[in-house]
Design a protein around this motif. Structure first.
Motif, short mmCIF file in Angstrom:
data_model
loop_
_atom_site.label_atom_id
_atom_site.label_comp_id
_atom_site.label_asym_id
_atom_site.label_seq_id
_atom_site.Cartn_x
_atom_site.Cartn_y
_atom_site.Cartn_z
N THR B 39 -10.79 -57.65 7.18
CA THR B 39 -12.09 -57.37 7.80
C THR B 39 -12.01 -57.25 9.32
O THR B 39 -12.49 -56.27 9.90
CB THR B 39 -13.10 -58.48 7.43
OG1 THR B 39 -13.38 -58.40 6.03
CG2 THR B 39 -14.39 -58.32 8.21
N VAL B 40 -11.42 -58.24 9.95
CA VAL B 40 -11.38 -58.23 11.41
C VAL B 40 -10.59 -57.02 11.94
O VAL B 40 -11.00 -56.39 12.91
CB VAL B 40 -10.77 -59.54 11.94
CG1 VAL B 40 -10.49 -59.43 13.43
CG2 VAL B 40 -11.71 -60.69 11.67
N LEU B 41 -9.52 -56.70 11.26
CA LEU B 41 -8.71 -55.57 11.72
C LEU B 41 -9.49 -54.27 11.60
O LEU B 41 -9.37 -53.37 12.44
CB LEU B 41 -7.41 -55.49 10.91
CG LEU B 41 -6.43 -56.65 11.16
CD1 LEU B 41 -5.19 -56.47 10.32
CD2 LEU B 41 -6.08 -56.75 12.62
N ILE B 42 -10.29 -54.16 10.56
CA ILE B 42 -11.11 -52.96 10.41
C ILE B 42 -12.16 -52.88 11.50
O ILE B 42 -12.39 -51.83 12.09
CB ILE B 42 -11.77 -52.94 9.01
CG1 ILE B 42 -10.71 -52.70 7.94
CG2 ILE B 42 -12.85 -51.86 8.93
CD1 ILE B 42 -11.26 -52.67 6.52
N THR B 69 -10.72 -49.63 0.98
CA THR B 69 -11.97 -49.29 0.29
C THR B 69 -12.80 -50.54 0.03
O THR B 69 -13.99 -50.60 0.34
CB THR B 69 -11.66 -48.62 -1.06
OG1 THR B 69 -10.94 -47.42 -0.83
CG2 THR B 69 -12.94 -48.29 -1.80
N GLN B 70 -12.16 -51.52 -0.51
CA GLN B 70 -12.85 -52.74 -0.91
C GLN B 70 -13.49 -53.45 0.29
O GLN B 70 -14.66 -53.85 0.23
CB GLN B 70 -11.82 -53.65 -1.57
CG GLN B 70 -12.38 -54.89 -2.22
CD GLN B 70 -11.29 -55.61 -3.00
OE1 GLN B 70 -10.68 -55.05 -3.91
NE2 GLN B 70 -11.02 -56.85 -2.63
N THR B 71 -12.72 -53.58 1.36
CA THR B 71 -13.24 -54.27 2.54
C THR B 71 -14.34 -53.46 3.21
O THR B 71 -15.35 -54.00 3.65
CB THR B 71 -12.10 -54.54 3.53
OG1 THR B 71 -11.00 -55.14 2.85
CG2 THR B 71 -12.55 -55.48 4.63
N LEU B 72 -14.14 -52.15 3.26
CA LEU B 72 -15.15 -51.26 3.82
C LEU B 72 -16.46 -51.39 3.03
O LEU B 72 -17.55 -51.41 3.60
CB LEU B 72 -14.62 -49.83 3.75
CG LEU B 72 -14.37 -48.99 5.02
CD1 LEU B 72 -14.35 -49.81 6.29
CD2 LEU B 72 -13.11 -48.18 4.86
N ARG B 73 -16.37 -51.48 1.73
CA ARG B 73 -17.56 -51.62 0.90
C ARG B 73 -18.31 -52.91 1.21
O ARG B 73 -19.53 -52.93 1.31
CB ARG B 73 -17.18 -51.60 -0.57
CG ARG B 73 -16.79 -50.27 -1.13
CD ARG B 73 -17.94 -49.30 -1.24
NE ARG B 73 -17.43 -47.98 -1.61
CZ ARG B 73 -16.88 -47.14 -0.77
NH1 ARG B 73 -16.80 -47.44 0.52
NH2 ARG B 73 -16.41 -45.98 -1.18
#
Lengths: 143, 143
Positions: B39-42, B69-73
């Motif tokens: 998450t933080v890296l995104i 994909t999963q974290t973006l969602r």
DNA sequence: CTGAATCCAAATCGATACTG
DNA sequence: CAGTATCGATTTGGATTCAG
């Protein structure tokens, strides 16, 4: 064998990195620490002052003995918690935050305040998202 | 699924306070979010502005397609990231931080600064701890 | 290009039993 | 009281495969 370090590339200066871009930077280590299920709860439980093992076990609802021990050990190793054994009968062990441990309060508070400020928005957003992405309903009457 | 009782609704009590050691608070939810691996890296990767899916995949070294994909969602569901589909051929999808997402920068910075300020102490502490709790070595000799 | 689905290995965590 | 040791359930994340 390729490099295994994780890199984030940005045109500006990345926030969570110092001189290099690897994810195993100090900040990443901290995130790993506070990211686990219990560390933050233990730190909070020790904010008021020292506490015994069994007291922590009681106060931190849901934590198991194993995880309390394990997390406490990690915190102690990092120098954030101090462990004091009183060789009495029965034995008594006191845990307390170190000076470094107490300074974690600031960053944690920043996170708390962010959470409090945005919990409503986040909750509403989740709600809207779930409505919009509802699983297919077989009672669909538009057919 | 399982035992995730993160009740973000009716917590009228102060959240990361010295008297509240429960895991079901807004702050806990945030910690769960930023505590995961990506998450933080995104969020960092989206700092500068929007980016396409494949671009994120390239910039965040080590992340898999599935996790991106999963974290973006999850981020989208929380209202921290906005997803825009451009119905072209081939399809183009842009991701960007929302206003709420951008405000995460502050708390993240606080954490980073804490880490930077204490990485030396923590490292030294770990060193000392590991020396003191050295694995049993039979070649021990006193000098 | 974007992303869903599946399979699988590894890490995490909890319950239980046991020790000093 | 304060742990340690172990086993199994759950969760996580990665590689691969398939689809719009």
């Amino acid at each position: 064998m390729g490099r295994r370090h994780l890199v984030v590339t940005t045109s500006d200066r990345p926030v969570l990195h110092g001189t290099d871009y690897r994810a195993d930077c100090p900040a990443r280590h901290i995130l790993d620490r506070i990211g686990d299920r219990w560390t933050v709860l233990i730190v909070i439980a020790l904010w008021d002052g020292e506490a015994r093992f069994s007291e922590l076990l009681r106060r931190i609802e849901g934590i198991s003995q194993k995880m309390l021990t394990q997390t406490l050990r990690g915190l102690e190793r990092d120098g954030l918690v101090r462990r004091t054994v009183h060789p009495e009968v029965p034995i008594r062990v006191e845990y307390a935050l170190t000076e470094a441990g107490r300074t974690l309060r600031g960053p944690l508070r920043a996170l708390q305040e962010w959470a409090l400020a945005h919990v409503g928005d986040v909750s509403a957003s989740q709600d809207a998202y779930d409505r919009a992405h509802r699983p297919p309903d077989s009672t669909d009457r538009d057919g």
